[in-house]
Design a protein around this motif. Structure first.
Motif, short mmCIF file in Angstrom:
data_model
loop_
_atom_site.label_atom_id
_atom_site.label_comp_id
_atom_site.label_asym_id
_atom_site.label_seq_id
_atom_site.Cartn_x
_atom_site.Cartn_y
_atom_site.Cartn_z
N PHE A 127 0.85 -1.21 0.00
CA PHE A 127 0.00 0.00 0.00
C PHE A 127 0.88 1.24 0.00
CE2 PHE A 127 -2.35 -3.36 2.18
CZ PHE A 127 -3.54 -3.34 1.47
N PRO A 128 1.01 1.89 -1.16
CA PRO A 128 1.83 3.12 -1.18
C PRO A 128 1.21 4.19 -0.27
CG PRO A 128 0.99 2.55 -3.37
CD PRO A 128 0.42 1.57 -2.43
N ARG A 129 2.05 4.96 0.36
CA ARG A 129 1.56 6.04 1.23
C ARG A 129 0.84 7.09 0.40
NH1 ARG A 129 2.61 7.74 6.40
NH2 ARG A 129 2.23 9.91 5.89
N LEU A 130 -0.29 7.56 0.91
CA LEU A 130 -1.06 8.56 0.16
C LEU A 130 -0.70 9.96 0.63
CD1 LEU A 130 -4.60 6.86 0.27
CD2 LEU A 130 -2.90 6.73 -1.55
N ASP A 131 -0.66 10.89 -0.31
CA ASP A 131 -0.45 12.29 0.05
C ASP A 131 -1.83 12.85 0.43
OD1 ASP A 131 -0.49 15.14 -0.27
OD2 ASP A 131 1.49 14.98 -1.22
N ILE A 132 -1.98 13.19 1.70
CA ILE A 132 -3.31 13.56 2.21
C ILE A 132 -3.91 14.72 1.42
CG2 ILE A 132 -4.64 14.29 4.27
CD1 ILE A 132 -3.37 11.74 5.03
N LYS A 133 -3.07 15.73 1.16
CA LYS A 133 -3.59 16.93 0.50
C LYS A 133 -4.08 16.60 -0.92
CE LYS A 133 -2.50 21.72 -0.06
NZ LYS A 133 -1.76 22.08 -1.25
N VAL A 134 -3.23 15.89 -1.64
CA VAL A 134 -3.57 15.57 -3.04
C VAL A 134 -4.84 14.71 -3.09
CG1 VAL A 134 -2.78 14.29 -5.08
CG2 VAL A 134 -1.17 15.72 -3.79
N GLU A 135 -4.89 13.70 -2.20
CA GLU A 135 -6.02 12.76 -2.26
C GLU A 135 -7.32 13.42 -1.78
OE1 GLU A 135 -5.47 10.36 -4.08
OE2 GLU A 135 -3.29 10.63 -4.01
N THR A 136 -7.18 14.33 -0.80
CA THR A 136 -8.37 15.04 -0.33
C THR A 136 -8.97 15.84 -1.48
OG1 THR A 136 -7.49 15.15 1.88
CG2 THR A 136 -9.19 16.74 1.35
#
Ligand code: MSP
Length: 525
Positions: A508-517
């Motif tokens: 599970f690659p780490r998600l960039d919170i800002k981008v994904e939000t």
């Protein structure tokens, strides 16, 4: 403990496309069904669509198509969604199918013959979206539907009535004798206070003002009330009252089968008051549990198509993978309570549990085994205190997980597993394999690896009802044999000596919170 399990979702109205709220309920049922199957219970899992009623007829007319064409298209979308969500339902019932409608007609005839149904006239307040009549007191001075809080209108109609008075005592007695029949218990109190204690009217079970419904054989001016029609799906799908009643006999009629209906808080009343009455009228047993889950909102607002704040699961599955969506739904919300879906919480939940904890543990372990043991799982020899502690914790975790799952406490059960994963990650920090390697303490290093593999495989099995694709990937990484994959093998702590381990890409690659939000927010506009 009962050895069979029959679980149902509500059958959804194909009046609009499915959204994340529908997916929530179906996914939770899927997790419970997969959990039971994995543990050897004979399991049957049913979902479907509820295709009759005034609302559907109106929507079809607005679109200029026949009601059947209208529901065919949306029912197909529901099926596609369940396939994409990897839902393992054994059947998908549609109330427009003959296997359902014919049996419902005969159910009505039986009730009429029993004198549980009579012809009368209804005057009251009608809520079109809920397809329900209400009394003066129930709608209050503002004339709003007590269920959906939308305006109601005065209506008068000849209709058939079901005699609720005949069964109300039996049903309330059933609540008392079976404290888990309605859970969470707060829902039972709500039903008693809002409906039963105020006095139940007889229930109107037919309509004459529209015709998109199952006709009453005895009087073809009438079509059946959509709820009498819909609730019966739970038994018609099993072949009740047909010449092929095998599934009905195997599941519904067998006291050794635990029957669980999972429903949203919006439809509790129908499942815990009227459905038991209908079953009693037919002389059938009642389900063991009606579990009422909470409703999800989006960023604090009720999800609704007209407000434009509905999230479809499809783009989420496409971008993040099905397991990620399933995990979020199962772990983020306590099953039974209302939940707030926010884009931030989605990305954070995935990072915390899947990328940083589970994925990281698998990644570190496979890397270390390939580095220190040429990719072969070493044997556990002379385990020390820490290894024994983890073995004990594993046993406890499995027991707690099973008990919580059996009590339908899904997120709490998953918490137990997450705790074991945390302990395993901490065990790496504490035992410092890199130091053990440097100092040539091969036996201790081997023990750490053996225990880590065992913890990973155990956790993977416990999570497999949720992480349906990832669990298979992890079994492959550790080259598990069929025997090692079995649920019973959990009891054999550290039974993987000699397995070849592959080093895979991060699960599970780490998600960039800002981008994904931003991305998820863009889906709701
Ligand atoms: N057709 C009836 C049910 C008949 S069952 C014999 C019905 N259909 S529905 O499509 O309107 O909703 C069914 C269920 O979908 C709800 O009870 C609930 O389980 C689920 N959800 C719909 N919206 C939801 C949310 N916003 N959040 C969580 N679940 C939601 O009522």
């Amino acid at each position: 403990m009962k050895n069979k399990f029959y679980i149902t979702t509500p059958i959804y109205y194909p009046s609009a496309d499915a959204h994340i709220g529908h997916a929530y309920c179906t996914t939770m049922c899927d997790i419970l069904a997969r959990n039971k199957r994995m543990r050897g219970f004979e399991t049957y899992f049913l979902t479907g669509t509820d295709e009759h009623g005034e609302k559907i007829q109106k929507k079809a007319a607005e679109k200029g198509v026949s009601p059947q064409e209208y529901v065919d298209e949306i029912a197909e979308k529901f099926r596609k969604l369940w396939a994409a969500m990897k839902i393992s339902n054994d059947d998908f019932i549609r109330t427009t199918e003959e296997r359902h409608s014919k049996v419902v007609q005969s159910i009505f005839s039986k009730m009429l013959k029993n004198d549980d149904i009579y012809l009368g006239k209804y005057e009251g307040w009608y809520c079109t979206p809920c397809e329900s009549f209400w009394t003066e007191t129930q709608v209050g001075e503002e004339h709003l539907c007590p269920d959906c809080h939308r305006p109601v209108h005065k209506a008068e109609e000849e209709c058939y009535f079901f005699k609720t008075s005949k069964y109300v005592e039996k049903v309330t007695k059933h609540y008392q004798l079976n404290p888990k029949f309605i859970t969470p218990v707060s829902r039972k109190n709500e039903m008693m206070n809002t409906f039963i204690n105020k006095g139940l009217d007889d229930l109107c079970v037919s309509r004459t003002t529209f015709n998109w419904g199952i006709p009453v054989v005895e009087n073809n001016k009438h079509v059946l009330y959509v709820w009498l029609d819909a609730l019966c799906n739970y038994i018609t799908a099993l072949g009740y009252d047909t010449d092929h009643p095998e599934l009905f006999n195997k599941f519904w009629a067998d006291e050794n089968c635990e029957i669980v209906h999972v429903v949203g808080a919006d439809i509790t009343r129908f499942h815990v008051i009227y459905w038991p009455m209908f079953l009693l009228s037919l002389g059938l047993r009642l389900p063991d549990r009606v579990f009422v889950h909470g409703l999800l909102d989006l960023n604090g607002e009720k999800m609704s198509k007209s407000r434009g704040n509905v999230v479809s699961p499809f783009p989420l599955i496409e971008r993040y993978g099905v397991d990620t969506v399933r995990w979020f739904l199962a772990k983020e919300f306590s099953f039974g309570s209302d939940g707030k879906f926010t884009p931030e919480s989605f990305a954070e939940r995935i990072n915390i549990d899947l990328a940083n904890n589970y994925g990281n543990l698998v990644n570190r372990t496979t890397s270390m085994i390939s580095k220190y043991f040429e990719g072969v799982v070493p044997e556990l020899k002379n385990p020390g205190e820490k290894e024994k502690e983890i073995r004990e914790l594993t046993k406890k975790t499995v027991k707690a997980y099973e008990n919580l799952m059996d009590d339908l406490k899904i997120s709490e059960a998953l918490n137990e597993v997450v705790n074991l994963l945390n302990v395993a990650n901490k065990y790496i920090e504490e035992s410092q394999p890199w130091v053990l390697s440097k100092e040539g303490r091969v036996e201790e290093l081997g023990n750490v690896m053996a225990v880590l593999v065992s913890s990973i495989v155990t956790c993977t099995k416990l999570l497999s009802p949720v992480l349906v694709e990832t669990s298979e990937k992890v079994y492959k990484l550790f080259n598990l044999t069929e025997e090692q994959k079995s649920y019973e093998f959990i009891e054999k702590f550290c039974g993987f000596t000699g397995n070849n381990v592959e080093k895979g890409a991060p699960l599970f690659p780490r998600l960039d919170i800002k981008v994904e939000t931003e991305y998820i927010n863009s889906l709701t506009k």
